[in-house]
Design a protein around this motif. Structure first.
Motif, PDB file in Angstrom:
ATOM      1  N   ILE A 123       0.843  -1.197   0.000  1.00 39.67           N
ATOM      2  CA  ILE A 123       0.000   0.000   0.000  1.00 39.67           C
ATOM      3  C   ILE A 123       0.882   1.253   0.000  1.00 39.67           C
ATOM      4  O   ILE A 123       0.638   2.203  -0.740  1.00 39.67           O
ATOM      5  CB  ILE A 123      -0.954  -0.012   1.219  1.00 39.67           C
ATOM      6  N   LEU A 124       1.963   1.203   0.827  1.00 40.40           N
ATOM      7  CA  LEU A 124       2.870   2.355   0.884  1.00 40.40           C
ATOM      8  C   LEU A 124       3.540   2.584  -0.470  1.00 40.40           C
ATOM      9  O   LEU A 124       3.715   3.722  -0.905  1.00 40.40           O
ATOM     10  CB  LEU A 124       3.934   2.136   1.970  1.00 40.40           C
ATOM     11  N   LYS A 152       2.226   9.698  -4.254  1.00 37.49           N
ATOM     12  CA  LYS A 152       1.153  10.651  -3.933  1.00 37.49           C
ATOM     13  C   LYS A 152       1.378  11.398  -2.620  1.00 37.49           C
ATOM     14  O   LYS A 152       0.689  12.358  -2.315  1.00 37.49           O
ATOM     15  CB  LYS A 152      -0.193   9.916  -3.876  1.00 37.49           C
ATOM     16  N   PHE A 153       2.364  10.906  -1.813  1.00 34.56           N
ATOM     17  CA  PHE A 153       2.679  11.619  -0.570  1.00 34.56           C
ATOM     18  C   PHE A 153       3.303  12.977  -0.891  1.00 34.56           C
ATOM     19  O   PHE A 153       4.195  13.062  -1.735  1.00 34.56           O
ATOM     20  CB  PHE A 153       3.681  10.801   0.270  1.00 34.56           C
ATOM     21  N   GLU A 154       2.852  14.033  -0.212  1.00 33.64           N
ATOM     22  CA  GLU A 154       3.424  15.373  -0.419  1.00 33.64           C
ATOM     23  C   GLU A 154       4.234  15.765   0.802  1.00 33.64           C
ATOM     24  O   GLU A 154       3.810  15.514   1.935  1.00 33.64           O
ATOM     25  CB  GLU A 154       2.294  16.394  -0.613  1.00 33.64           C
ATOM     26  N   LYS A 155       5.395  16.331   0.595  1.00 31.62           N
ATOM     27  CA  LYS A 155       6.266  16.736   1.705  1.00 31.62           C
ATOM     28  C   LYS A 155       5.695  17.958   2.409  1.00 31.62           C
ATOM     29  O   LYS A 155       5.440  18.981   1.772  1.00 31.62           O
ATOM     30  CB  LYS A 155       7.666  17.046   1.190  1.00 31.62           C
ATOM     31  N   LEU A 156       5.517  17.872   3.722  1.00 29.43           N
ATOM     32  CA  LEU A 156       4.957  19.008   4.476  1.00 29.43           C
ATOM     33  C   LEU A 156       5.866  20.221   4.393  1.00 29.43           C
ATOM     34  O   LEU A 156       5.394  21.365   4.330  1.00 29.43           O
ATOM     35  CB  LEU A 156       4.728  18.605   5.936  1.00 29.43           C
ATOM     36  N   SER A 157       7.216  19.979   4.352  1.00 27.96           N
ATOM     37  CA  SER A 157       8.139  21.114   4.297  1.00 27.96           C
ATOM     38  C   SER A 157       7.952  21.893   2.987  1.00 27.96           C
ATOM     39  O   SER A 157       7.997  23.117   2.978  1.00 27.96           O
ATOM     40  CB  SER A 157       9.578  20.644   4.442  1.00 27.96           C
TER      41      SER A 157
END
Ligand code: 13P
Ligand code: 13P
Ligand code: MG
Ligand code: MG
Ligand code: MG
Length: 378
Positions: free
Chosen positions: A357-358, A364-369
């Motif tokens: 799943i990861l 699609k994960f976006e970096k918060l920084s």
């Protein structure tokens, strides 16, 4: 003369899921032992809990004997043939290696065996658990041999007063340590609370024991199937043999820990915490959420190589309350679905879709920084 009790167990196929054993398969295992065991063992009993067939044998060949282990292995092979014929689920599940090489250790079946000097009366109990792991014996074995609130004999029986020695295995790093109780009680508890790593393998009397100096009095199967197969192939569903009475825990002291249902790892897909429920064999079908995890206890007496028994120890109303409590705990935990602590932490789950799943979501994960959001989470 020394005598050896060898208890060897395996899941070789079940009906319809991981629910229960199938009678013709149990019969095939028994027939094999009956026809081929005459010159190897002096007595045996076949039993089962959930989907695991259990063979208790008595003989004079000591532990790790190739003939005794071979007898059990071949009996499970014979049972597997029948399981395959009927298309049972997981036929041959725990027979992880093709060729037998003299010892069932590391081949899939669970083994609990000890060579003993039989007393005038040699009573013992065989415990069998399904849908859980070897560390589930840590709590009750400690209670029996180390906790005077469970076993008053440690205080009031002069023969037990010296305490016992515990052999603990680190099953992750493959090493062991001996700890002496009561002196090292806190050290023992520091280890065995981590039940997925440190497991009690054996208990011994001390040299100063008045009736049985330096004898093995309890043994637990510690076989880890996932280490053998390299992947999840079912839980390890452990068994134990515990000698009782005259300088050892009384039968009732050896059952008392199970009056208080406690949480163990296993249950559905080997990936959930659940209550361990003490049951008689007739109630050992694994139904609700493939469980809840269960323990049965069979009482025997050994004399001149022959077994009397078994007595189905938990098939009694005295354990109804423990069962009710276990079912309440099961109900409570089940409402949590896939949330911890009902579901095991990632590292302890026997299988998980999380890496896949990861992988799927990674792009699609976006970096918060990058999003200037980091301050909020700091
Ligand atoms: P009996 O007096 O029935 O032999 O029981 C002795 C005992 O120790 C029970 O725990
Ligand atoms: P067993 O280890 O008893 O075969 O159970 C496997 C399982 O995944 C149950 O849900
Ligand atoms: Mg199974
Ligand atoms: Mg099982
Ligand atoms: Mg299993």
């Amino acid at each position: 003369m020394k005598v050896t009790i060898s208890h060897i167990k395996a899941d070789i196929g079940s009906l319809p899921g991981h629910t229960t054993v199938f009678e013709p398969v149990v019969d095939a295992v028994e027939d094999y032992i009956k026809s081929n065991g005459k010159n190897i063992i002096s007595d045996y009993r076949i039993s089962h809990i959930g989907d695991d067939i259990q063979i208790t044998m008595v003989h004079n060949h000591g532990v790790d004997n190739p003939d005794v282990h071979g007898l059990a292995w071949n009996a499970f092979k014979a049972g597997t043939e029948v399981a395959k014929k009927y298309g049972l689920y997981g036929a041959g599940q725990d027979l992880l290696k093709d060729a037998f090489s003299g010892n069932v250790k590391g081949m899939g079946p669970g083994v609990a065996e000890m060579e003993i000097t039989p007393r005038k009366s040699e009573p013992f109990i065989v415990y069998m658990m399904d849908k859980t792991e070897p560390g589930s014996f840590n709590y009750p074995i400690y209670k029996m041999f180390g906790d005077p609130f469970n076993t008053p004999g440690l205080v009031i029986d002069p023969n037990m007063h010296a305490g016992f020695k515990f052999e603990v295995w680190d099953i992750i790093e493959g090493k062991r340590i001996m700890l002496s109780l009561p002196e090292q009680t806190y050290d023992l508890l520091a280890l065995i609370g981590s039940k997925g790593r440190y497991v009690i393998k054996r208990v011994y009397t001390k040299e100063e024991h008045t009736k049985l100096p330096a004898e093995n009095v309890a043994v637990i199967s510690t076989d880890k199937l996932s280490f053998i197969a390299g992947e999840y192939v079912g839980k390890d569903d452990p068994a134990a043999v515990v000698r009782i009475q005259s300088g050892l825990p009384a039968a009732g002291e050896a059952l008392e820990p199970f009056a208080n249902s406690y949480l163990v790892s296993g249950w559905m897909r080997g990936s959930f915490n659940g209550p361990l429920m003490p049951v008689g064999i007739k109630n050992s079908r694994m139904t609700r959420f493939d469980g809840p995890p269960r323990v049965a206890a069979l009482g025997f007496v050994l004399k001149d190589g022959r077994l009397a028994g078994p007595v189905d120890m938990f098939d009694d109303i005295a354990f109804d309350y423990a069962r009710t409590k276990a079912l309440e705990m099961a109900d409570y935990l089940r409402r949590m679905g896939v949330f911890e602590p009902h579901r095991l932490p990632d590292d302890d789950m026997e299988y998980t879709a999380l890496p896949k799943i990861l992988e799927k979501l990674s792009s699609k994960f976006e970096k918060l920084s990058d999003l200037n959001e980091l301050k909020e989470v700091q």
